[in-house]
Design a protein around this motif. Structure first.
Motif, PDB file in Angstrom:
ATOM      1  N   GLU A 181       0.806  -1.222   0.000  1.00 40.11           N
ATOM      2  CA  GLU A 181       0.000   0.000   0.000  1.00 40.11           C
ATOM      3  C   GLU A 181       0.842   1.276   0.000  1.00 40.11           C
ATOM      4  O   GLU A 181       0.365   2.333  -0.400  1.00 40.11           O
ATOM      5  N   THR A 230      -3.537   5.592  -1.747  1.00 36.81           N
ATOM      6  CA  THR A 230      -3.994   4.228  -1.495  1.00 36.81           C
ATOM      7  C   THR A 230      -4.849   3.725  -2.647  1.00 36.81           C
ATOM      8  O   THR A 230      -4.685   2.592  -3.119  1.00 36.81           O
ATOM      9  N   LYS A 231      -5.777   4.569  -3.142  1.00 37.84           N
ATOM     10  CA  LYS A 231      -6.611   4.192  -4.284  1.00 37.84           C
ATOM     11  C   LYS A 231      -5.762   3.965  -5.530  1.00 37.84           C
ATOM     12  O   LYS A 231      -6.021   3.029  -6.303  1.00 37.84           O
ATOM     13  N   GLN A 237      -4.150   0.599  -5.209  1.00 35.54           N
ATOM     14  CA  GLN A 237      -5.100  -0.500  -5.384  1.00 35.54           C
ATOM     15  C   GLN A 237      -5.513  -0.651  -6.841  1.00 35.54           C
ATOM     16  O   GLN A 237      -5.689  -1.773  -7.331  1.00 35.54           O
ATOM     17  N   ASN A 294      -3.028  -2.687  -8.964  1.00 41.31           N
ATOM     18  CA  ASN A 294      -2.774  -4.094  -8.609  1.00 41.31           C
ATOM     19  C   ASN A 294      -3.234  -5.025  -9.731  1.00 41.31           C
ATOM     20  O   ASN A 294      -4.194  -4.756 -10.400  1.00 41.31           O
TER      21      ASN A 294
END
Length: 452
Positions: free
Chosen positions: A239, A445-446, A449, A452
């Motif tokens: 993260e 963080t977004k 993500q 990924n």
């Protein structure tokens, strides 16, 4: 309860930046005397100057956990007191080995201070003023650089061959002042929330006149709880990969501009261009004044135009002036612009560096890490900054004096690095102006993500 304007608190904390800047620039006035006093060749002169920078690397590695455990304020009180003592030790050193020991110790303390100071300011600052307030740290850095050049010049006139001791010893004065003033400031409210001392954090937010103290506490508390759920107690997790990459890259590019090598060896660069020692010291003052002026300009630009815009504009200007410096040394032509070409090119480079990389670096790194790992993230960025600085400061006098290398290739290398930096700023880093620390954390963080 006594209240304090957050600006006043930030000014006191930013005195840590003053120590940082003064120490860097102060050494520029000592190099010729240290070379003669201790019979040093270019390799060992570079090591003597860089040993404090090596110490800062150690400092950045060890300060993360203490700053998290004991708090920002108490850490700085101890560090500033020890710093005052270490400068006196360096100034009174009776041999080279003792000088190296105290300079290394000074470096460790500086490394610790350079991590805690901008982080501390960021944690007490409102989102709309954070860039400006954290930049106060850098403003104090460059103010100290300018004053160091001025003080060095006058001390060199007054004390001749022993002036290097006075140049180092005078640092104990601002260090002692910083130590005393720190007793007047509160602890970081975000650190207090991290320690589950929410009531104390609310008191601090009220003390520094936050607009909505209760809301501030609630937002920080929610962010910390979310981090704990996601296991963000560790820095090196998936993260955090974007903040880690951004911190390492922006810190590395900061030094690949050549700034600390140029600042510390400014008198030497002028001597390489044919100026005498006194003239070189005097012209170094112009470098410090330029740095101060354009950092002051950045105070009014960073929260208006943002971090990325300043970095891109700065890159273009630095490429041009570093290119002109390289050309002057490649052709050995120092008669351009009435013989002041080298000075003008250096001033141009410093101007563009000061309001871009110089202004943005510590602001950006202090913004991008989650609350739970901010001290570790700040330490990582600062570690990268100083390990690159140590390599360049140690290596610059060696390469600059090598036959066939000299100043031309050195400045050309820095210019090429700034071309790469332009594309890094343009294509990679996010804009953080006007956002709370928690909003920045959520966006990164977004981003992590989604990739990924």
């Amino acid at each position: 309860m006594k209240t304090q304007n957050v600006f006043t608190v930030a000014v006191i904390i930013a005195l840590g930046g003053f120590l940082f800047g003064y120490d860097i620039a102060m050494m520029s006035g000592t190099t010729s005397q240290l070379e003669r006093t201790f019979s040093l060749d270019s390799f060992w002169l570079g090591f003597t100057v860089a040993v404090a920078i090596l110490g800062t690397i150690v400092g950045t590695l060890i300060i993360g956990k203490p700053a998290e455990k004991f708090g920002r304020r108490r850490s700085l009180i101890l560090l500033s007191g020890l710093f005052a003592l270490s400068t006196i030790g360096s100034a009174t050193a009776m041999n080279w080995e003792l000088l190296l020991f105290f300079r290394f110790l000074t470096g460790i303390l500086l490394g610790c201070i350079s991590v805690v100071t901008p982080m501390y300011i960021a944690e007490i600052s409102p989102a709309k003023q954070r860039g400006q307030l954290v930049l106060l740290n850098q403003f104090f850095v460059v103010t100290a650089i300018f004053l160091a050049f001025v003080v060095n010049y006058f001390l060199a006139q007054a004390f001749a061959g022993s002036s290097w001791r006075w140049m180092i010893g005078v640092e104990s004065i601002p260090a002692s002042l910083f130590f005393l003033l720190l007793f007047l400031v509160p602890e970081s409210p975000r650190w207090l929330v991290n320690q589950d001392r929410v009531d104390e954090a609310l008191v601090v937010f009220k003390r520094i006149r936050a607009e909505h103290p209760e809301n501030e506490v609630a937002i920080v508390k929610k962010s910390v709880e979310q981090e704990l759920k996601q296991g963000h107690g560790k820095l090196f997790v998936r993260e955090n990969r974007y903040p880690i990459i951004f911190a390492i890259m922006i810190a590395a590019f900061n030094q690949l501009a050549g700034i600390n090598a140029i600042m510390i060896y400014a008198p030497r660069v002028f001597e390489m261009a044919g100026f005498g020692t006194d003239a070189a010291l005097l012209q170094s003052i112009s470098i410090g004044a330029t740095n101060l002026l354009f950092t002051f300009v950045a105070l009014f630009l960073i929260d208006r135009y943002g971090r990325r815009t300043l970095l891109m504009i700065g890159s273009v200007g630095m490429v041009f002036f570093l290119g002109m410096l390289s050309k002057a040394f490649f052709t050995n032509n120092f008669s351009e612009l009435g013989g002041y070409g080298v000075m003008i090119y250096l001033m141009g480079f410093i101007a563009f560096f000061a309001f871009s990389q110089g202004a943005v670096l510590w602001v950006f790194i202090s913004e991008i890490f989650p609350n739970k790992v901010r001290s570790k993230g700040q330490a990582l960025g600062t570690f990268t900054h100083w390990i690159m600085a140590a390599a360049l400061i140690w290596g610059f006098p060696i390469f600059a004096e090598m036959p066939g290398i000299g100043g031309g290739p050195s400045f050309a290398f820095f210019a090429i690095m700034m071309v790469l930096h332009f594309f890094f700023a343009w294509k990679v880093i996010p804009e953080t102006k006007g956002k709370s620390l928690e909003e920045i954390q959520l966006e990164l963080t977004k981003r992590s993500q989604s990739s990924n």
